[in-house]
Design a protein around this motif. Structure first.
Motif, PDB file in Angstrom:
ATOM      1  N   HIS A   1     -10.470   5.885  -0.894  1.00  0.00           N
ATOM      2  CA  HIS A   1     -10.345   7.097  -0.077  1.00  0.00           C
ATOM      3  C   HIS A   1     -11.593   7.312   0.773  1.00  0.00           C
ATOM      4  CE1 HIS A   1      -9.679  11.216   1.137  1.00  0.00           C
ATOM      5  NE2 HIS A   1     -10.808  11.569   0.550  1.00  0.00           N
ATOM      6  N   ARG A   2     -12.754   7.047   0.213  1.00  0.00           N
ATOM      7  CA  ARG A   2     -13.996   7.202   0.983  1.00  0.00           C
ATOM      8  C   ARG A   2     -14.032   6.223   2.153  1.00  0.00           C
ATOM      9  NH1 ARG A   2     -19.577   7.542  -1.968  1.00  0.00           N
ATOM     10  NH2 ARG A   2     -20.058   8.073   0.194  1.00  0.00           N
ATOM     11  N   ARG A   3     -13.433   5.057   1.948  1.00  0.00           N
ATOM     12  CA  ARG A   3     -13.398   4.068   3.018  1.00  0.00           C
ATOM     13  C   ARG A   3     -12.482   4.516   4.146  1.00  0.00           C
ATOM     14  NH1 ARG A   3     -11.614  -1.737   1.037  1.00  0.00           N
ATOM     15  NH2 ARG A   3     -13.595  -1.485  -0.089  1.00  0.00           N
ATOM     16  N   GLN A   4     -11.351   5.143   3.799  1.00  0.00           N
ATOM     17  CA  GLN A   4     -10.383   5.583   4.806  1.00  0.00           C
ATOM     18  C   GLN A   4      -9.745   6.897   4.342  1.00  0.00           C
ATOM     19  OE1 GLN A   4      -7.232   2.793   5.568  1.00  0.00           O
ATOM     20  NE2 GLN A   4      -6.642   3.774   7.492  1.00  0.00           N
ATOM     21  N   PRO A   5     -10.415   8.019   4.574  1.00  0.00           N
ATOM     22  CA  PRO A   5      -9.886   9.304   4.093  1.00  0.00           C
ATOM     23  C   PRO A   5      -8.550   9.651   4.747  1.00  0.00           C
ATOM     24  CG  PRO A   5     -12.196   9.490   4.742  1.00  0.00           C
ATOM     25  CD  PRO A   5     -11.720   8.163   5.241  1.00  0.00           C
ATOM     26  N   ALA A   6      -7.606  10.073   3.947  1.00  0.00           N
ATOM     27  CA  ALA A   6      -6.288  10.451   4.443  1.00  0.00           C
ATOM     28  C   ALA A   6      -5.571  11.226   3.341  1.00  0.00           C
ATOM     29  CB  ALA A   6      -5.468   9.214   4.836  1.00  0.00           C
TER      30      ALA A   6
ATOM     31  N   VAL B   1      -3.666  11.837  -2.584  1.00  0.00           N
ATOM     32  CA  VAL B   1      -2.568  11.889  -3.550  1.00  0.00           C
ATOM     33  C   VAL B   1      -2.668  10.722  -4.524  1.00  0.00           C
ATOM     34  CG1 VAL B   1      -0.057  11.837  -3.822  1.00  0.00           C
ATOM     35  CG2 VAL B   1      -1.078  13.127  -1.937  1.00  0.00           C
ATOM     36  N   LEU B   2      -3.107   9.560  -4.043  1.00  0.00           N
ATOM     37  CA  LEU B   2      -3.269   8.406  -4.928  1.00  0.00           C
ATOM     38  C   LEU B   2      -4.320   8.675  -6.003  1.00  0.00           C
ATOM     39  CD1 LEU B   2      -3.068   5.411  -2.422  1.00  0.00           C
ATOM     40  CD2 LEU B   2      -1.471   5.930  -4.272  1.00  0.00           C
ATOM     41  N   ILE B   3      -5.378   9.392  -5.670  1.00  0.00           N
ATOM     42  CA  ILE B   3      -6.389   9.742  -6.673  1.00  0.00           C
ATOM     43  C   ILE B   3      -5.773  10.651  -7.733  1.00  0.00           C
ATOM     44  CG2 ILE B   3      -8.585  10.908  -7.072  1.00  0.00           C
ATOM     45  CD1 ILE B   3      -9.357  10.175  -4.188  1.00  0.00           C
ATOM     46  N   ALA B   4      -5.047  11.690  -7.282  1.00  0.00           N
ATOM     47  CA  ALA B   4      -4.403  12.602  -8.232  1.00  0.00           C
ATOM     48  C   ALA B   4      -3.395  11.872  -9.097  1.00  0.00           C
ATOM     49  CB  ALA B   4      -3.733  13.746  -7.463  1.00  0.00           C
ATOM     50  N   ALA B   5      -2.638  10.950  -8.494  1.00  0.00           N
ATOM     51  CA  ALA B   5      -1.649  10.189  -9.255  1.00  0.00           C
ATOM     52  C   ALA B   5      -2.326   9.350 -10.323  1.00  0.00           C
ATOM     53  CB  ALA B   5      -0.846   9.309  -8.307  1.00  0.00           C
ATOM     54  N   ALA B   6      -3.418   8.678  -9.958  1.00  0.00           N
ATOM     55  CA  ALA B   6      -4.118   7.824 -10.919  1.00  0.00           C
ATOM     56  C   ALA B   6      -4.650   8.638 -12.095  1.00  0.00           C
ATOM     57  CB  ALA B   6      -5.261   7.081 -10.222  1.00  0.00           C
TER      58      ALA B   6
ATOM     59  N   ALA C   1       2.974   8.495  -2.427  1.00  0.00           N
ATOM     60  CA  ALA C   1       1.817   8.415  -1.541  1.00  0.00           C
ATOM     61  C   ALA C   1       1.887   7.172  -0.656  1.00  0.00           C
ATOM     62  CB  ALA C   1       0.528   8.398  -2.366  1.00  0.00           C
ATOM     63  N   GLU C   2       2.332   6.060  -1.241  1.00  0.00           N
ATOM     64  CA  GLU C   2       2.459   4.840  -0.440  1.00  0.00           C
ATOM     65  C   GLU C   2       3.533   4.995   0.636  1.00  0.00           C
ATOM     66  OE1 GLU C   2       3.190   1.953  -3.452  1.00  0.00           O
ATOM     67  OE2 GLU C   2       1.059   1.563  -3.809  1.00  0.00           O
ATOM     68  N   ARG C   3       4.619   5.674   0.297  1.00  0.00           N
ATOM     69  CA  ARG C   3       5.664   5.901   1.296  1.00  0.00           C
ATOM     70  C   ARG C   3       5.189   6.893   2.369  1.00  0.00           C
ATOM     71  NH1 ARG C   3       7.950   1.710   1.635  1.00  0.00           N
ATOM     72  NH2 ARG C   3       9.271   2.783   3.160  1.00  0.00           N
ATOM     73  N   LEU C   4       4.351   7.856   1.982  1.00  0.00           N
ATOM     74  CA  LEU C   4       3.795   8.780   2.968  1.00  0.00           C
ATOM     75  C   LEU C   4       2.961   8.029   3.985  1.00  0.00           C
ATOM     76  CD1 LEU C   4       3.141  11.671   3.985  1.00  0.00           C
ATOM     77  CD2 LEU C   4       1.193  11.650   2.410  1.00  0.00           C
ATOM     78  N   GLU C   5       2.196   7.049   3.526  1.00  0.00           N
ATOM     79  CA  GLU C   5       1.385   6.267   4.446  1.00  0.00           C
ATOM     80  C   GLU C   5       2.255   5.583   5.498  1.00  0.00           C
ATOM     81  OE1 GLU C   5      -1.958   2.693   4.358  1.00  0.00           O
ATOM     82  OE2 GLU C   5      -0.710   3.080   2.606  1.00  0.00           O
ATOM     83  N   LEU C   6       3.417   5.083   5.086  1.00  0.00           N
ATOM     84  CA  LEU C   6       4.307   4.406   6.025  1.00  0.00           C
ATOM     85  C   LEU C   6       5.095   5.384   6.888  1.00  0.00           C
ATOM     86  CD1 LEU C   6       5.667   1.525   3.778  1.00  0.00           C
ATOM     87  CD2 LEU C   6       3.973   1.381   5.596  1.00  0.00           C
TER      88      LEU C   6
ATOM     89  N   ARG D   1       4.105   7.481   8.796  1.00  0.00           N
ATOM     90  CA  ARG D   1       3.468   7.747  10.092  1.00  0.00           C
ATOM     91  C   ARG D   1       4.234   7.113  11.237  1.00  0.00           C
ATOM     92  NH1 ARG D   1       0.484   3.626   7.729  1.00  0.00           N
ATOM     93  NH2 ARG D   1       0.024   1.811   9.059  1.00  0.00           N
ATOM     94  N   PHE D   2       5.108   6.146  10.908  1.00  0.00           N
ATOM     95  CA  PHE D   2       5.920   5.518  11.939  1.00  0.00           C
ATOM     96  C   PHE D   2       7.128   6.364  12.310  1.00  0.00           C
ATOM     97  CE2 PHE D   2       3.917   1.862   9.742  1.00  0.00           C
ATOM     98  CZ  PHE D   2       3.140   1.425  10.794  1.00  0.00           C
TER      99      PHE D   2
END
Length: 389
Positions: A138-143, A148-153, A186-191, A193-194
């Motif tokens: 997340h620090r590398r690419q905040p979004a 959500v991936l942090i909360a999920a983990a 969260a992974e589907r949210l990333e996609l 954007r299309f």
């Protein structure tokens, strides 16, 4: 600098397969196999020498925990990141080799030394390490999706801690389900954007995530209330994903893109169905037989939704992790069709209180997972042969 005129142009060589990651992948797949057999024993099939109590920890922490951690470690690109999947794999090995539990009446898994206690403590550490990896990414690419991936983990160690202190894997199921559902969402949210109108609809996604996190917190003190909240969150996220995911468009396409899209939409159906079923169990619509509804709900969510996502993404994620080719083949549909048909049978058996139908559905679930392994290995072999030719 361009090549000299007349010289042969040599295409870049494909990267060598990442054989160093193979033990971790093998450990995850072994957890899938052993956990599936333990699940058959839990469903009522007579399988001697199989401990049904290791089913949930093996499937969630052993298989999915290892695979998800490995994917994050590859994305991070740091050697220390592979410690997370290695810990998950070692915890799974403890469950294979030392699957005993403390004596009845013990104070959870915190007193008497046992294989389940050792595995739970290892998974607890592995879960926190996965959350740290997600934070670094997340620090590398905040979004939004990376938050959500942090909360999920973090939901993974919460569920494991609940299991550790109660000695009942069922008490950690709300947090474990949230770990997997929110990771996938969260992974589907990333996609997404299309797709258009993302900003207007992001509030609905975040509402679903918030309900899941509330469910995890509530489940620690009140399991039924946590399950009721989880059911609401599942319905909210299923509706959002079905409406906004790019799968609505890709499902119409031929080949791999169409397969992925159809598998995703099937998964969203099971996410909604699981939300209804677990909510019905939580509010006691059929209190005398709540365990049957619980079996239907958990497997609708973890098999119907999560495994549909695994089947959909395996032809993309596995090549990225192992650096191998998995060319498209129509046989990818075989495990997907078996999974959905057998799960309909299993859920129907649960709802109808019919043990024979439920056992038949569970056997079909195991057959679908076996077909998934065969399909994956066959695709890798086809890709290797095509590369050599």
């Amino acid at each position: 600098m361009s090549a000299p005129r007349g010289a042969a142009v040599v295409p870049p060589r494909a990267p060598a397969p990442a054989f160093g990651r193979l033990p971790l992948v093998a450990a995850g797949l072994a957890s899938l196999v052993i956990g599936t057999v333990a699940g058959l024993a839990r469903a009522g099939l007579d399988l001697p020498a199989i401990h049904a109590s290791v089913h949930a920890p093996l499937m969630i922490g052993g298989f999915l925990g290892t695979v998800i951690s490995l994917e994050r470690a590859v994305a991070l690109g740091a050697r220390w990141g592979y410690l997370a999947p290695a810990i998950a794999a070692l915890a799974a090995a403890v469950l294979w080799l030392w699957p005993d539990a403390p004596a009845a009446g013990g104070a959870g898994l915190t007193g008497e030394l046992s294989g389940l206690r050792v595995a739970a403590e290892m998974q607890l550490f592995g879960g926190f390490l996965l959350a740290f990896i997600c934070w670094r990414l997340h620090r590398r690419q905040p979004a939004t999706h990376s938050r959500v991936l942090i909360a999920a983990a973090l939901c993974w160690p919460v569920g494991t801690a609940t299991w550790l202190f109660t000695a009942d894997p069922g008490r950690g199921v709300v947090a474990w389900i949230s770990f997997l559902v929110l990771t996938i969402a969260a992974e589907r949210l990333e996609l997404s954007r299309f797709m258009p109108t993302r900003r207007r609809t992001l509030a609905g996604f975040l509402a679903g995530v918030a309900i899941f996190l509330v469910a995890v917190a509530v489940s620690i003190v009140d399991s039924d209330a946590g399950k009721a909240a989880l059911g609401v969150g599942a319905l909210v996220l299923a509706a959002w994903l079905a409406r906004n995911d790019i799968a609505r468009r890709t499902a119409r396409l031929p080949g791999l893109a169409g397969f992925i899209g159809k598998s995703l939409l099937a998964g969203y159906f099971w996410l909604a169905a699981g939300g209804v079923l677990i909510g019905a169990q939580a509010i006691g619509l059929r209190a005398a037989d709540g365990a049957w509804l619980g079996d239907a709900a958990v497997h609708a969510l973890l098999l119907g939704f999560v495994m549909s996502m695994v089947l959909a993404h395996a032809p993309v994620i596995f090549p990225a992790v192992m650096r191998v080719s998995m060319p498209w083949h129509w046989s990818f549909y075989v495990p997907a069709l078996l999974l959905n048909a057998s799960l309909l049978l299993r859920v129907g058996g649960d709802v109808a209180l019919n043990p024979a139908v439920r056992e038949a559905g569970a056997a079909g679930n195991a057959l679908a997972l076996a077909a998934f392994l065969v399909s994956t290995i066959s695709a890798v072999i086809r890709g290797a042969r095509a590369g050599r030719s």
